[in-house]
Write a protein that holds these residues in place. Structure first.
Motif, mmCIF file in Angstrom:
data_model
loop_
_atom_site.group_PDB
_atom_site.id
_atom_site.type_symbol
_atom_site.label_atom_id
_atom_site.label_comp_id
_atom_site.label_asym_id
_atom_site.label_seq_id
_atom_site.Cartn_x
_atom_site.Cartn_y
_atom_site.Cartn_z
ATOM 1 N N ALA A 1 -13.104 43.996 28.064
ATOM 2 C CA ALA A 1 -11.613 43.543 27.747
ATOM 3 C C ALA A 1 -10.988 44.202 26.758
ATOM 4 O O ALA A 1 -11.806 44.611 25.838
ATOM 5 C CB ALA A 1 -11.523 41.985 27.458
ATOM 6 N N SER A 2 -9.750 44.744 26.668
ATOM 7 C CA SER A 2 -9.014 45.221 25.590
ATOM 8 C C SER A 2 -7.661 44.610 25.091
ATOM 9 O O SER A 2 -7.140 44.064 26.457
ATOM 10 C CB SER A 2 -9.146 46.555 25.759
ATOM 11 O OG SER A 2 -8.253 47.161 26.852
ATOM 12 N N LEU A 3 -7.235 44.579 24.183
ATOM 13 C CA LEU A 3 -5.993 44.132 23.814
ATOM 14 C C LEU A 3 -5.281 44.904 22.789
ATOM 15 O O LEU A 3 -6.052 45.194 21.741
ATOM 16 C CB LEU A 3 -6.089 42.840 23.438
ATOM 17 C CG LEU A 3 -4.963 42.006 23.047
ATOM 18 C CD1 LEU A 3 -3.808 41.655 24.059
ATOM 19 C CD2 LEU A 3 -5.156 40.742 22.212
ATOM 20 N N ASP A 4 -4.200 45.250 22.819
ATOM 21 C CA ASP A 4 -3.282 45.869 21.760
ATOM 22 C C ASP A 4 -2.451 44.955 20.956
ATOM 23 O O ASP A 4 -1.897 44.257 21.576
ATOM 24 C CB ASP A 4 -2.314 47.015 22.119
ATOM 25 C CG ASP A 4 -3.063 48.255 22.855
ATOM 26 O OD1 ASP A 4 -4.201 48.430 22.452
ATOM 27 O OD2 ASP A 4 -2.611 48.746 23.806
ATOM 28 N N LEU A 5 -2.433 45.114 19.688
ATOM 29 C CA LEU A 5 -1.745 43.964 18.973
ATOM 30 C C LEU A 5 -1.284 44.782 17.565
ATOM 31 O O LEU A 5 -1.788 45.423 16.943
ATOM 32 C CB LEU A 5 -2.854 42.812 18.592
ATOM 33 C CG LEU A 5 -2.448 41.949 17.268
ATOM 34 C CD1 LEU A 5 -1.385 41.093 18.031
ATOM 35 C CD2 LEU A 5 -3.593 41.323 17.002
ATOM 36 N N GLU A 6 -0.108 44.119 17.282
ATOM 37 C CA GLU A 6 0.596 44.260 15.873
ATOM 38 C C GLU A 6 0.804 43.195 15.251
ATOM 39 O O GLU A 6 1.511 42.318 15.606
ATOM 40 C CB GLU A 6 2.037 45.370 16.228
ATOM 41 C CG GLU A 6 1.994 46.740 16.570
ATOM 42 C CD GLU A 6 3.263 47.172 16.621
ATOM 43 O OE1 GLU A 6 3.442 48.277 16.775
ATOM 44 O OE2 GLU A 6 4.407 46.537 16.742
ATOM 45 N N THR A 7 0.084 43.203 14.224
ATOM 46 C CA THR A 7 0.540 42.074 13.441
ATOM 47 C C THR A 7 1.637 42.508 12.287
ATOM 48 O O THR A 7 1.696 43.566 12.017
ATOM 49 C CB THR A 7 -0.820 41.809 12.071
ATOM 50 O OG1 THR A 7 -1.223 42.920 11.486
ATOM 51 C CG2 THR A 7 -1.750 41.034 12.930
ATOM 52 N N PRO A 8 2.498 41.613 12.024
ATOM 53 C CA PRO A 8 3.680 41.817 11.481
ATOM 54 C C PRO A 8 3.858 42.130 9.966
ATOM 55 O O PRO A 8 2.979 42.030 9.231
ATOM 56 C CB PRO A 8 4.410 40.540 11.546
ATOM 57 C CG PRO A 8 3.568 39.535 11.329
ATOM 58 C CD PRO A 8 2.212 40.002 12.043
ATOM 59 N N GLU A 9 4.808 43.082 9.669
ATOM 60 C CA GLU A 9 5.115 43.200 8.139
ATOM 61 C C GLU A 9 5.980 42.074 7.519
ATOM 62 O O GLU A 9 6.580 41.305 8.268
ATOM 63 C CB GLU A 9 5.805 44.683 8.103
ATOM 64 C CG GLU A 9 7.262 44.685 8.729
ATOM 65 C CD GLU A 9 7.319 45.202 10.227
ATOM 66 O OE1 GLU A 9 8.321 46.045 10.649
ATOM 67 O OE2 GLU A 9 6.542 44.762 11.046
ATOM 68 N N SER A 10 5.998 42.237 6.114
ATOM 69 C CA SER A 10 6.561 41.108 5.441
ATOM 70 C C SER A 10 7.260 42.019 4.320
ATOM 71 O O SER A 10 6.729 42.875 3.830
ATOM 72 C CB SER A 10 5.736 40.062 5.063
ATOM 73 O OG SER A 10 4.621 40.473 4.329
ATOM 74 N N GLU B 1 -6.292 43.796 29.245
ATOM 75 C CA GLU B 1 -6.954 44.420 30.341
ATOM 76 C C GLU B 1 -8.106 44.263 30.447
ATOM 77 O O GLU B 1 -8.624 44.562 29.526
ATOM 78 C CB GLU B 1 -6.442 46.024 30.080
ATOM 79 C CG GLU B 1 -5.054 46.339 29.884
ATOM 80 C CD GLU B 1 -4.340 46.545 31.284
ATOM 81 O OE1 GLU B 1 -4.808 46.299 31.982
ATOM 82 O OE2 GLU B 1 -3.075 46.600 31.256
ATOM 83 N N ASN B 2 -8.616 43.774 31.586
ATOM 84 C CA ASN B 2 -9.976 43.653 31.741
ATOM 85 C C ASN B 2 -10.500 44.714 32.773
ATOM 86 O O ASN B 2 -9.894 45.189 33.826
ATOM 87 C CB ASN B 2 -10.240 42.286 32.518
ATOM 88 C CG ASN B 2 -9.946 41.157 31.659
ATOM 89 O OD1 ASN B 2 -10.311 41.380 30.415
ATOM 90 N ND2 ASN B 2 -9.323 40.101 31.738
ATOM 91 N N GLU B 3 -11.581 45.240 32.697
ATOM 92 C CA GLU B 3 -12.421 46.433 33.378
ATOM 93 C C GLU B 3 -13.751 45.787 34.187
ATOM 94 O O GLU B 3 -14.346 44.813 33.610
ATOM 95 C CB GLU B 3 -12.570 47.436 32.654
ATOM 96 C CG GLU B 3 -11.207 48.194 31.963
ATOM 97 C CD GLU B 3 -11.590 49.318 31.164
ATOM 98 O OE1 GLU B 3 -12.642 49.594 30.760
ATOM 99 O OE2 GLU B 3 -10.618 49.761 30.661
#
Length: 438
Positions: A265-274, A307-309
């Motif tokens: 499994a894979s996952l794109d993520l953005e943690t936020p700016e502050s 996304e799962n492969e």
């Protein structure tokens, strides 16, 4: 069924969820025990000790001696779940009725948050340092028969950050600081899968991790020897989590589609700016006042795509590519605080903070049952010698009542699940730190 899997993926996507955190969204505030005593009101302008490396790296230029600081915060949360109901309907042999289960609440065990900092002034202008802290973290563990288990019943996620930092003092008024951040995220999330045929739940478990870079930068301006203002920018961090999905059980419907197994499994993520802004004013030799505000760009969490492969056609139809709208919004937090110096050895602190929640009523789930919160804090600093400071702090926060209204369909719309409840969340925070100056 896709939504069932997604509810597990959401938590790993968020990086950490904050049922027990003393900050909104999925952030933790506990990077400074001295700051905890004033509800972090002067976080970017106080520059009282080595923890300024996180609060505002420019503040390192105010430290006159080499300093090391270690601390620990313990968080004890309480949750009451009320007005709960859950139901299901299926055309695949399960029929319809009320989903059984308990709602005991208090799903957050007492959690410890460590921190450590080292700062060394090189001369009257330059200072260097390094910090290790936990900006995000969660452990939630519902009872095994939780009524909302199909929307998530176990989460364990943390982010650990290492930040080497440098600061430069231009003159008596202006300082800057910069530090790249090395961020390690890992987590383990689980949820139940409702039966399509038969009577027993299946299970979904996901594990994933990644390391990614970001940065913190700060500016500190001293209007007078008694009044200073600071601003700190913490960057977003882009992750690509890599891990695996494990689906287990004995549901004939999932056995027939060969859905059970372990998959990449894979996952794109953005943690936020502050952006954190605060002001510190030394009213006299005894009183110091603090005020601060922080904007966090939670609107970056618009949707989650997993996304799962390695799945066969039947499993891929249920668990291949999953997407769900989150639609979080940007938030503000505000705090005011004060410190009173009793004498050379003892200082008292207090603070009040308000923190908005980025979640919305449409997408809020049992994994993220948070609302707007208010916190009050008290702190104590003891300086037995000029070289040693012991900081103690206590915070209590409470949230507005938060409603969960979740519905999902699976198996091509032939089956549905729903869960609704009202959460009342509160938490106690306890902190202790030791600072030593060489």
């Amino acid at each position: 069924m896709k939504t069932t899997w997604l509810k597990t993926a959401i938590a790993i996507a968020a990086g950490a969820l904050s049922t027990q955190a003393l900050a909104a969204g999925f952030a933790l505030n506990e990077q400074s025990i001295s700051g905890m005593g004033t509800s972090f009101a002067g976080r970017s302008s106080a520059a009282d000790d080595a923890t300024t490396l996180f609060g505002n790296p420019a503040g390192m230029s105010r430290l006159k001696r080499e300093e090391v600081s270690f601390g620990m915060a313990a968080i004890h949360a309480k949750t009451d779940i009320k007005h709960n109901s859950a139901s299901y309907g299926s055309l695949l042999g399960r029929g319809s009725g009320t989903t059984s289960g308990s709602n005991d609440g208090d799903m957050v065990p007492t959690t410890a948050v460590p921190m450590g900092y080292y700062v060394k002034p090189l001369d009257d202008k330059w200072a260097i340092g390094v910090g290790i802290y936990v900006p995000f973290g969660l452990i939630t563990d519902y009872e095994g028969g939780f009524q909302g288990r199909y929307f998530g019943d176990y989460s364990e996620v943390r982010v650990i950050t290492v930040q080497p930092t440098v600061s430069y003092r231009f003159n008596e008024k202006l300082s800057i600081g910069f530090g790249p951040t090395i961020n390690r995220i890992d987590g383990k999330l689980e949820s139940a899968v409702p039966p399509l045929l038969g009577a027993n739940d299946s299970r979904v478990k996901i594990e994933g991790d990644d390391t990614a870079l970001g940065f913190n930068v700060g500016v500190l301006y001293e209007f007078t020897p008694h009044t200073r203002a600071g601003i700190t920018y913490r960057s977003k961090v882009d992750y690509t989590l890599e891990g695996d999905t494990k689906i287990t059980g004995n549901d004939p419907a999932l056995l027939g589609t060969q859905s059970y197994g372990k998959y990449d499994a894979s996952l794109d993520l953005e943690t936020p700016e502050s952006v954190d802004v605060s002001v510190t004013h030394e009213l006299n030799d005894q009183w110091t006042l603090y005020a601060g505000a922080m904007l966090t760009r939670w609107s970056r969490l618009e949707s989650i795509v997993v996304e799962n492969e390695g799945m066969g056609p039947g499993a891929a139809a249920n668990f291949g590519t999953i997407a769900e709208e989150q639609d979080w919004h940007d938030t503000w937090s505000y705090a005011i605080g004060a410190a009173y110096k009793l004498n050379k050895q003892w200082t008292l602190r207090t603070g009040l903070a308000f923190d908005q929640s980025p979640t919305n009523n449409t997408h809020r789930s049992p994994r993220i049952p948070t609302g707007d919160r208010t916190a009050v804090s008290f702190g104590l600093a003891w300086n037995p010698t000029d070289d040693v400071t012991v900081d103690l702090a206590y915070s209590y926060l409470w949230e507005e009542d938060t409603k969960i209204r979740q519905n999902k369909s699976y198996a091509g719309g032939l089956a549905q699940e729903s869960y609704s409840s009202t959460y009342e969340n509160s938490a106690h925070g306890f902190g202790a730190a030791l600072s030593y100056r060489f």
